[in-house]
Write a protein that holds these residues in place. Structure first.
Motif, PDB file in Angstrom:
ATOM      1  N   ASN A  16     -11.915   9.683   4.120  1.00 16.91           N
ATOM      2  CA  ASN A  16     -10.670   9.319   3.138  1.00 16.91           C
ATOM      3  C   ASN A  16     -11.209  10.048   1.811  1.00 16.91           C
ATOM      4  O   ASN A  16     -11.909   9.566   1.040  1.00 16.91           O
ATOM      5  N   GLY A  68      -6.103   7.029  10.825  1.00 14.16           N
ATOM      6  CA  GLY A  68      -6.414   6.067   9.815  1.00 14.16           C
ATOM      7  C   GLY A  68      -5.986   4.852  10.361  1.00 14.16           C
ATOM      8  O   GLY A  68      -6.889   3.645   9.866  1.00 14.16           O
ATOM      9  N   HIS A 113     -13.821   3.434   8.128  1.00 15.52           N
ATOM     10  CA  HIS A 113     -13.439   4.436   7.166  1.00 15.52           C
ATOM     11  C   HIS A 113     -14.679   4.933   6.088  1.00 15.52           C
ATOM     12  O   HIS A 113     -15.263   3.948   5.614  1.00 15.52           O
ATOM     13  N   VAL A 151     -15.118   6.269   2.777  1.00 18.16           N
ATOM     14  CA  VAL A 151     -14.061   6.413   1.741  1.00 18.16           C
ATOM     15  C   VAL A 151     -14.633   6.972   0.341  1.00 18.16           C
ATOM     16  O   VAL A 151     -15.800   6.309  -0.026  1.00 18.16           O
ATOM     17  N   ILE A 186      -4.821  10.487   5.777  1.00 23.27           N
ATOM     18  CA  ILE A 186      -6.017  10.217   6.774  1.00 23.27           C
ATOM     19  C   ILE A 186      -5.690  10.026   8.151  1.00 23.27           C
ATOM     20  O   ILE A 186      -4.839   9.447   8.849  1.00 23.27           O
ATOM     21  N   LYS A 240      -5.224   6.435  -0.323  1.00 22.46           N
ATOM     22  CA  LYS A 240      -5.702   7.699   0.209  1.00 22.46           C
ATOM     23  C   LYS A 240      -4.527   8.356   1.166  1.00 22.46           C
ATOM     24  O   LYS A 240      -3.979   7.503   1.663  1.00 22.46           O
TER      25      LYS A 240
END
Lengths: 592, 592
Positions: free
Chosen positions: A162, A199, A209, A211, A196, A193
């Motif tokens: 991310n 995701g 994730h 990030v 992704i 975000k």
């Protein structure tokens, strides 16, 4: 429907005849004998042809659906992903302590190629997980590794990256996502975000994730960015899944291609996250896995081109249209097959000569990554850092272009989705954009890599090519077909590098105005050199007299094509570069 | 959503300052003064921006639907098409006797440009009708003209072209559709045609199909093909619509782009048809309108690129990302706009310098068509025949490439459909394929046009460029920036043509192996020459001191960019061409 067959003989040629992998001193390489790698590649090829490729077109058509926060992947994707997992394909280079096979990254790359060619959108689910695995493996604490790596290695859980936010992609210093420290050492992540990949989806029980976010009070801009692990479901001490974390997919993007992969808008609302590596050193953490990630994207570019080429070739042999200009080649049929026509051959040879060199060059890059990681060889690390923008930027630019050429062989049918050629073009297009748009790759090459260590890696490359040319000048035919064109192209590269050094100091725009041209110029030199090395290996195969003569002759002819028809591009790029900044920067922004 | 504004000042510059249309002796040209053309272009621009462009993205998303033989076009298409019709836009160059305005084809082309840029899929409905109008106007009997032309001219009825069948596209000699003569002089047409644009839709009360078919017992192959008019509804003596004819849409193709245009499989089942022109001379009839049809497709290539460029430019000025390497240009903002970055500018200049030259070159082509048609000038006819493969093949190859570059400026957002950049790429892609795939254009150029009349048209072109260079060598700056690069590129073109002449006799594969490269080489020379001519016009504008200085300075800078950064491609193409047939034809088909 398009089909796909793994080009195992070509892969084996690169591994054993060009790169001679089992003779390398890098740990793990001695085990990579030809029988062993063949066995792996054959299994990967079977899975790719029989399971993954048949889902490519349907996955594109069906796409992913978001329903109440839940993402449904296309029909068949989950079952196929289960087969990938169960076959251990996601864990080839995962450390044995985390349940993997501990093989070199090169072997992961080679086994991955057929899966990417067969179904890029599906393969991305494991590709991104591999990236998350690597990040945690390098930057995680022992406790973090123990918690996340076994499940990521097996793809029981999948991973994401991310970085991008609506207002910032390349310029991550503008990032707004926040990570607020808690008393228990965790952080609360909030922000949005976008773009992704994977995701949210229905193929794994948890999603991990990674990030990038800013800890309030930290340094301004890019220096205040930290990296966090944020699982979809929290994980209890015993490893079981706990509560749902404060992260959700807000929307799916409607994209040009890779429809089978869910590209998500991810909303973080005080999600629990764990700092990975040091605070404010998030970008550095991203950089350590960048060469691998970018190599993976470069591979996507030419792996799509390889799949597209296979189908264009089959069509060119099958479709009867017109007569050869030199007289009918299929006199009993109503017309000759397309492949008799010189311009169709020109197109097929463009594709074939690019794909094979791109593969060998990428595998060599993977070997350098192994050498760097497993032996700490600084020179290997410097070389792969220099070559990474070429692998990512040049190979995806050309890979896309070759997909377009393959589609063109089909005439009107190429434009119709059911033939699958449009999908190769649409899927390959993203590789030019993500993981650093290709303009950014060119900037990285000219603005950073070229001057790194006072230009030493670049000089090493030039020197290695020189040595190769010197050592292979004896055979007159080889010298004429390979050494001379390579020398000439390499001289263009040096001249361009010199131009940058001289002008770059006083006028940085002059270097950057030629950055994309230099990436392409250098890309052609690299693939030309790669062809010269492959041609030497093919000659050795012929001399040994044990192998398949026709295979080696074809390699040589394909290499000669690249040298004669592709390398002349270096002169054009050099001329553009030497025209400097003036033509590019002449206009005020308002004058456009 | 992307937006579009007609570049009226640029169009006017080409018409009046470069081509000086109102000074031309071609009938009808004297009326084309600047005020008159400006009035037309402004109205076309308004319609395009306000009505057509807003339907482009929604038309792409919605596509066409086939339901029980009836095709529904996207929401808003019919109302917009009504506005096109009511405004008389379909009849600009339709003869006055058939209800049109009788203006030159050039004016049709110029007024058409904004509509193609704004909504290519929608505009195709009138574009194909225009083709059918032209075919009947040239080959029809007076009775046929009276029956079909008024309604086609106004687009009250629309037209189609039916050439391709499932097993044959380029090689129409393989055609199977039959036309059986009846006692009343009509024919019964049976067979299947594919890729029929606008074959069925809900925007006109009748559809007039032009269909290639074979009359049984006629000559074999391409020499036995005849052209027929086959209406969807038969037309009574009084002009009213009669019974439904035996033609129906069997399926809609799912395509990569131009979703708003219905691409149909058309089934003919003893449909009533009327011979157009002579029996077995159908291909010749098609050829007479080929220059126009191909010019129209060439225009699509760069008109999409123009629309894509406008949006890329707006994004590059708006999106803040990173800082200029020479120091912040927007110091009070969080980052500088993309346009400060040299590689973004390089991309925008590539697009801009191509679009403007492509427009001027195409308009010059349209002027040659007028001269040929209206004055019977054989030299104009020979020149436009030579240039047609460049206009169609080169301009659509480059137009597509420029759409890809424009998309790239958007980074990740370029891949998301809602931004519309993907659509420009997907729509522009078809122009490289239909109306003779670009490989066929290159074959036509090298195999036919180059040698036509013993090479006279080609020699005329070379001579005209030489004369231009000689007459414009006085101004030292102009000579350095324009004349010298043009001379050098033109020399490359001559050398390539010479190579073909020398090798083509004994080894036809050698010429055809370089056909696509020659099309591009010659394309660059043509656009380089076009830029030199525009630059002269801009200098004249500056010297006159009456116009907008900034506009002329920008023209000159854009031209200099093309000469410095695009023309060097000729050297690469020449080197490829001179490598001959050996690299291309080395492999047996089985060795691929």
């Amino acid at each position: 429907m398009p089909s796909y067959t793994a080009p195992i003989r070509d892969i084996q040629f690169v591994l054993h005849e060009m790169l001679r992998v089992s003779e390398q001193e890098t740990p793990g390489y001695a085990d990579l004998d030809a029988d062993f790698t063949a066995a792996i590649l054959e299994e990967a090829g079977k899975l790719s042809s029989a399971v993954l490729a048949p889902l490519n077109l349907s996955g594109d058509r069906e796409g992913c659906q978001l329903d109440n926060g839940v993402v449904r992947t296309p029909k068949g994707f989950k079952a196929a992903f289960d087969q990938i997992r169960e076959g251990g394909w996601t864990a080839i280079d995962v450390a044995e302590e985390f349940g993997g096979q501990g093989l070199p990254y090169l072997m992961h790359t080679a086994a991955n190629e057929p899966m990417v060619s067969a179904n890029m959108a599906l393969n991305m689910y494991q590709g991104l997980t591999h990236g998350a695995y690597t990040a945690i493996n390098i930057h995680g604490t022992n406790e973090q590794k123990a918690r996340w790596l076994p499940k990521l290695g097996s793809c029981e859980w999948t991973g994401t990256m991310n970085l991008t936010e609506p207002h910032c992609g390349t310029d991550l210093g503008l990032m707004r996502t926040k990570a607020v420290p808690q008393e228990d050492g965790t952080y609360r992540i909030s922000g949005q975000k976008i773009f992704i990949s994977a995701g949210e989806h229905d193929m794994a029980e948890n999603i991990v994730h990674l990030v990038l976010a800013k800890i309030p009070g930290g340094p301004e801009g890019i220096k205040g960015v930290s990296l966090f692990v944020v699982p979809k479901f929290l994980v209890n001490e015993d490893g079981s899944l706990g509560a749902r974390n404060g992260v959700a997919c807000g929307a799916l993007e409607e994209k040009m291609g890779i429809h089978g992969n869910a590209t998500c808008v991810m909303n973080y609302d005080e999600a629990e996250g764990y700092l990975l590596g040091e605070a404010h050193k998030g970008m550095r953490a991203m950089f350590t896995m960048m060469n691998e990630a970018r190599l993976g994207v470069g591979l996507q570019g030419w792996a799509q081109s390889e799949a597209a080429y296979q189908n264009a070739l089959a069509y060119a042999k099958d479709r009867l249209q017109g007569r050869a200009v030199t007289g009918a080649k299929n006199p009993d049929g109503p017309a000759d097959p397309l492949i008799v026509h010189p311009d169709i051959r020109r197109s097929l040879m463009d594709q074939k000569s690019f794909n094979e060199a791109a593969r060998a060059f990428t595998y060599w890059g993977a070997m350098l990554i192994d050498r760097s990681h497993k032996t700490g060889d600084a020179q290997a690390e410097a070389m792969i850092s220099l070559l990474t923008p070429i692998i990512k930027g040049f190979l995806t630019d050309k890979g896309f272009e070759m997909c377009v050429q393959a589609q063109q062989v089909f005439g009107g049918h190429g434009y119709i989705e059911e033939w699958g050629m449009s999908q190769f073009v649409r899927d390959a297009r993203i590789a030019m954009i993500y993981e650093g748009a290709n303009g950014v790759q060119a900037l990285d090459l000219v603005g950073r890599k070229l001057a790194a260590q006072g230009g030493k890696p670049m000089m090493t490359l030039i020197e290695e090519i020189k040595v190769f040319c010197r050592e292979n000048a004896d055979d007159a035919d080889f010298a004429r077909d390979f050494v001379e064109p390579l020398k000439s192209a390499s001289k263009d590269m040096q001249q361009a590098a010199m131009f940058f050094m001289q002008s770059g100091m006083k006028e940085p725009d002059a270097a950057l105005s030629g950055s994309t041209d230099f990436m392409h110029l250098m890309g052609h030199v690299c693939l030309g050199w790669t062809w010269a090395r492959m041609a030497r290996a093919a000659q050795a195969g012929l001399a040994a007299g044990t192998g398949d003569r026709a295979f080696y002759e074809t390699k040589l002819a394909t290499g000669r094509y690249y040298m004669a028809r592709q390398l002349p591009a270096t002169k054009m790029h050099l001329a553009r570069i030497e025209s400097g900044a003036a033509p590019v920067m002449a206009l005020d922004a308002d004058a456009f």
